[in-house]
Design an enzyme around this catalytic site. Sequence first.
Site, PDB file in Angstrom:
ATOM      1  N   CYS A  27      -2.628  -0.293   7.473  1.00 48.06           N
ATOM      2  CA  CYS A  27      -1.815   0.913   7.380  1.00 48.06           C
ATOM      3  C   CYS A  27      -1.961   1.784   8.626  1.00 48.06           C
ATOM      4  O   CYS A  27      -0.971   2.337   9.113  1.00 48.06           O
ATOM      5  CB  CYS A  27      -2.176   1.686   6.122  1.00 48.06           C
ATOM      6  SG  CYS A  27      -1.702   0.797   4.608  1.00 48.06           S
ATOM      7  N   CYS A  70      -6.383   2.041   5.693  1.00 46.70           N
ATOM      8  CA  CYS A  70      -7.059   0.812   6.110  1.00 46.70           C
ATOM      9  C   CYS A  70      -6.523   0.407   7.487  1.00 46.70           C
ATOM     10  O   CYS A  70      -5.638   1.057   8.040  1.00 46.70           O
ATOM     11  CB  CYS A  70      -6.787  -0.302   5.090  1.00 46.70           C
ATOM     12  SG  CYS A  70      -5.058  -0.874   5.084  1.00 46.70           S
ATOM     13  N   GLU A 103       1.021   3.811   1.977  1.00 54.82           N
ATOM     14  CA  GLU A 103       1.553   4.156   3.297  1.00 54.82           C
ATOM     15  C   GLU A 103       2.689   3.220   3.707  1.00 54.82           C
ATOM     16  O   GLU A 103       3.702   3.670   4.248  1.00 54.82           O
ATOM     17  CB  GLU A 103       0.449   4.075   4.369  1.00 54.82           C
ATOM     18  CG  GLU A 103      -0.726   4.973   4.112  1.00 54.82           C
ATOM     19  CD  GLU A 103      -1.870   4.295   3.360  1.00 54.82           C
ATOM     20  OE1 GLU A 103      -3.036   4.606   3.652  1.00 54.82           O
ATOM     21  OE2 GLU A 103      -1.606   3.453   2.468  1.00 54.82           O
ATOM     22  N   HIS A 127       0.854  -1.185   0.000  1.00 54.40           N
ATOM     23  CA  HIS A 127       0.000   0.000   0.000  1.00 54.40           C
ATOM     24  C   HIS A 127       0.894   1.241   0.000  1.00 54.40           C
ATOM     25  O   HIS A 127       2.060   1.177   0.403  1.00 54.40           O
ATOM     26  CB  HIS A 127      -0.881   0.027   1.250  1.00 54.40           C
ATOM     27  CG  HIS A 127      -1.992  -0.971   1.235  1.00 54.40           C
ATOM     28  ND1 HIS A 127      -3.131  -0.804   1.999  1.00 54.40           N
ATOM     29  CD2 HIS A 127      -2.158  -2.139   0.563  1.00 54.40           C
ATOM     30  CE1 HIS A 127      -3.946  -1.829   1.795  1.00 54.40           C
ATOM     31  NE2 HIS A 127      -3.362  -2.651   0.933  1.00 54.40           N
TER      32      HIS A 127
END
Length: 170
Positions: free
Chosen positions: A93, A90, A62, A60
């Site tokens: 993260c 999410c 992040e 992801h």
Amino acid sequence: MRATGEKDRGHEYYMKEAIRQAKKAEALMEVPIGCVIVYEGKIIARGYNRRNTDKNTISHAEMNAIKKASKKLGDWRLEGCTMYITLEPCQMCAGAIVQARVSEVVIGSMNPKAGCAGSILNLLEMPQFNHQVQVTRGVMEEECSQMLSEFFRKLRKIKKEEKLKEKELT
């Protein structure tokens, strides 16, 4: 009067940089989510969604940025850092942000289906954890939301066209 540098920029400047990262993801047909991490007024790490490209659940925006920032600072602790993200993080993260001790998170658009910075849960500001993150929401919200909406609209159109082609072949 001194020249305006990166240190003098506000939230919108850095969110525009995160949007630039999101556009890199979109160019790879990834969900356009981007992130930058700022320390002492300078961008020290950038990341964008690469989950499908890397075939990796944790790729992801992040997570990619946290890894780069930790390497740059030589520490897993990102105290004093501000993270700019185009979409609310999410649960994975958000947990990593708390674990990395990021001081502040600035969010573009919220994610009512999977967001863990206030939409479904708020892992970033839970007083039960040993670290809480200062959160600012809605910076360049319209631009961030529109980018995601347009991406999913295009994706649905592509999938619909693929289904039509499949029907024609059978």
